[in-house]
Design an enzyme around this catalytic site. Structure first.
Site, short mmCIF file in Angstrom:
data_model
loop_
_atom_site.label_atom_id
_atom_site.label_comp_id
_atom_site.label_asym_id
_atom_site.label_seq_id
_atom_site.Cartn_x
_atom_site.Cartn_y
_atom_site.Cartn_z
N HIS A 130 0.81 -1.23 0.00
CA HIS A 130 0.00 0.00 0.00
C HIS A 130 0.84 1.27 0.00
O HIS A 130 0.52 2.24 0.70
CB HIS A 130 -0.95 0.00 1.19
CG HIS A 130 -2.06 -0.99 1.08
ND1 HIS A 130 -2.47 -1.55 -0.09
CD2 HIS A 130 -2.83 -1.56 2.05
CE1 HIS A 130 -3.44 -2.41 0.12
NE2 HIS A 130 -3.69 -2.44 1.42
N HIS A 201 -9.79 2.07 0.01
CA HIS A 201 -9.76 0.94 0.93
C HIS A 201 -10.89 1.00 1.96
O HIS A 201 -10.67 0.75 3.15
CB HIS A 201 -8.40 0.88 1.64
CG HIS A 201 -8.00 -0.51 1.99
ND1 HIS A 201 -8.82 -1.37 2.66
CD2 HIS A 201 -6.87 -1.20 1.73
CE1 HIS A 201 -8.21 -2.53 2.83
NE2 HIS A 201 -7.03 -2.45 2.27
N GLU A 339 -11.62 -3.72 -3.51
CA GLU A 339 -10.68 -2.67 -3.93
C GLU A 339 -10.41 -2.81 -5.44
O GLU A 339 -9.74 -3.78 -5.85
CB GLU A 339 -9.38 -2.79 -3.15
CG GLU A 339 -9.54 -2.75 -1.64
CD GLU A 339 -8.44 -3.51 -0.92
OE1 GLU A 339 -7.27 -3.12 -1.04
OE2 GLU A 339 -8.76 -4.51 -0.24
C1 GLA Z 1 -5.51 -5.32 1.45
C2 GLA Z 1 -4.69 -6.59 1.50
C3 GLA Z 1 -4.88 -7.30 2.80
C4 GLA Z 1 -4.60 -6.36 3.98
C5 GLA Z 1 -5.41 -5.08 3.82
C6 GLA Z 1 -5.03 -4.03 4.83
O1 GLA Z 1 -6.85 -5.61 1.46
O2 GLA Z 1 -5.10 -7.44 0.44
O3 GLA Z 1 -3.96 -8.38 2.86
O4 GLA Z 1 -3.21 -6.05 3.98
O5 GLA Z 1 -5.17 -4.51 2.56
O6 GLA Z 1 -4.93 -4.57 6.08
#
Ligand code: GLA
Length: 375
Positions: A130, A201, A339
Site C-alpha cells: 500500500h 480501501h 478494492e
Molecule cells: C488489502 C490486503 C490485505 C490487507 C489489507 C489491509 O486488502 O489485500 O492483505 O493487507 O489490505 O490490512
C-alpha cells in the site's frame, strides 16, 4: 396528556430515522489537528436521497457513509473512527483511505523499470504494501468542495517518495450522485517512467459499522479467474480458474459458506484476501465487477470499474483492538473490502497488465460504489 407527550416523542424519533438523514455522528471538532503543518478537515457530501458521506483530507479517507435500508432507516456502513486520534492510534488499517502509489503488495519491496532497480520499504513482512510506510493513506490531500455532492482531492508525490521514481501529480474526484452512487475518478501524470496502482480501501458492513460479521452477506463477483498467491499473499503469476473452488462467486453466494475451507489460498489469506481477474465486455469501459446484498437490511452494494482486477478481502486482520465509531469494535471479519485495482505485484509479473506510467501517458481509473435497496 402524558400519553400524547410520549407518542409525539416516539413519532419524532421514528421520523428522524426513516428516510430523513440522521445527522452524521462525525464531529469535525474531533478532527481538529495539524498534520504535516496542515489542518485536518472533515467534508460532507449529500444528495437528494438523504445519503451522506463524510471525508477527511488525511489520506482522502471516507470516514462515514449513511445508507438507507429497505425501511428507509439510515446506517453508517463503513468502518472508521470518529476522531483523527482514533485513526492515528489504531494499528494501520487503511479504513476508507486512498491507497498509493501502489495498492497492495510488491514482492520483496523491489521492482525494475528498464535496467534501473528500485527498492521500497518492506512494511509488510518481506513485501511492500500500500505504497510503503508513508503511502497515500497517510498524506494530507488538498481538498476543494466543488458543490454539496462533489470533492476534488489533489496530491503531489515527489520524485523518490517512498522509493517510487518521478514526481506524480494525482487528482481524485469524489462525486455523490442522486442515484446513491459514489463515483471515484482517479487521474495521474508523472514526469518520469513510474509504476502506479491507486485504489480506495473502504471496509463495508451492510448491517452498519460495528454491527457484527459480514459473513451473512451475499456476494456475486463477475470473475472466472483469480491470481493465486504464495504464503506472503504475493501473486505467483498463475491465473487460476475459480471453477469448483471456494472462490467461485459467479452466482450469489453467502460469503461465509466456504470461508473456512481447507483450500490453500483460503488458509494463506485466513479467509478471502485475493485478487480477481474481472470479466470484461470489450465494448464496456466501466462494467459491473461485484455486488453484495444483505437480506435483513435489504441494502445492495454494486461495484463498477474499468480496472482489470478487484481485491476481495474479508477483514481477516481485524482484531477489535481499537474501538471505532460510537465505541463499537471491529473484530475478525466484521468488514469486507472490494478494492478496484491492477493486480498485486504486477511490476514483477510481465504477463500481468502493465502498471507502468510514462510521461506521455495519463493514468485513469474509475470506481463506482452504488447503493440501492432490494426487498
Ligand atoms: C488489502 C490486503 C490485505 C490487507 C489489507 C489491509 O486488502 O489485500 O492483505 O493487507 O489490505 O490490512
Amino acid at each position: 396528556m402524558r400519553t400524547i407527550f410520549f407518542s409525539s416523542i416516539l413519532a419524532m424519533l421514528l421520523f428522524s430515522c426513516a428516510g430523513k438523514t440522521v445527522p452524521s455522528t462525525i464531529n469535525p471538532q474531533a478532527f481538529n489537528k495539524l498534520i504535516d503543518g496542515k489542518k485536518v478537515m472533515i467534508y460532507t457530501l449529500k444528495n437528494q436521497k438523504g445519503m451522506e458521506i463524510t471525508v477527511t483530507n488525511w489520506g482522502g479517507r471516507i470516514v462515514s457513509w449513511l445508507v438507507p435500508d429497505k425501511r428507509g432507516i439510515m446506517e453508517d456502513v463503513v468502518l472508521g473512527y470518529d476522531s483523527i486520534n482514533g485513526y492515528l492510534n489504531a494499528k494501520e488499517n487503511y479504513f476508507g483511505a486512498a491507497i498509493g502509489r501502489y495498492g497492495n503488495r510488491i514482492a520483496n519491496g523491489e521492482f525494475s523499470i528498464g535496467d534501473i532497480k528500485y527498492k521500497l520499504a518492506q512494511n509488510n513482512g518481506i513485501n511492500s504494501l500500500h505504497g510503503g510506510i508513508n503511502g497515500f493513506s497517510g498524506k494530507m490531500w488538498e481538498v476543494v468542495q466543488n458543490d454539496i455532492g462533489e470533492l476534488s482531492l489533489k496530491l503531489v508525490s515527489p520524485d523518490m517518495d517512498e522509493g517510487y521514481p518521478g514526481e506524480l501529480s494525482v487528482s481524485m474526484i469524489y462525486r455523490l450522485t442522486n442515484d446513491n452512487e459514489l463515483v471515484i475518478q482517479y487521474e495521474a501524470k508523472c514526469d518520469k517512467p513510474t509504476i502506479i496502482n491507486l485504489t480506495n480501501h473502504s471496509y463495508f458492513n451492510l448491517h452498519g459499522a460495528g454491527n457484527g460479521s459480514v459473513l451473512d452477506h451475499l456476494l456475486t463477483l463477475n470473475a472466472n479467474f483469480i491470481t493465486p498467491t504464495d504464503s506472503t499473499l504475493v501473486p505467483t503469476g498463475e491465473i487460476r480458474a475459480v471453477d469448483n473452488s471456494p472462490f467461485d462467486f459467479r452466482k450469489p453466494t453467502i460469503i461465509g459458506s466456504r470461508i473456512n475451507s481447507e483450500d490453500q489460498q483460503i488458509r494463506f489469506g485466513r479467509g478471502y484476501d485475493i485478487n480477481y481477474v474481472l470479466n470484461k465486455n470489450p465494448d464496456q469501459n466501466v462494467s459491473l465487477a461485484a455486488s453484495v446484498f444483505e437480506p435483513e437490511s435489504g441494502r445492495l452494494l454494486e461495484v463498477f470499474t474499468d480496472q482489470p482486477g478487484i481485491q476481495f478481502y474479508t477483514g481477516n486482520f481485524l482484531d477489535g483492538k481499537y474501538p471505532g465509531k460510537k465505541g463499537k469494535t471491529y473484530g475478525y471479519r466484521t468488514g469486507f473490502c472490494l478494492e478496484t485495482q491492477h493486480y498485486p505485484n504486477s511490476p514483477n509479473q510481465p504477463k500481468f497488465p502493465s502498471v507502468q506510467l510514462d510521461p506521455d501517458q495519463v493514468y485513469s481509473h474509475t470506481c463506482i460504489y452504488k447503493f440501492s435497496v432490494k426487498s
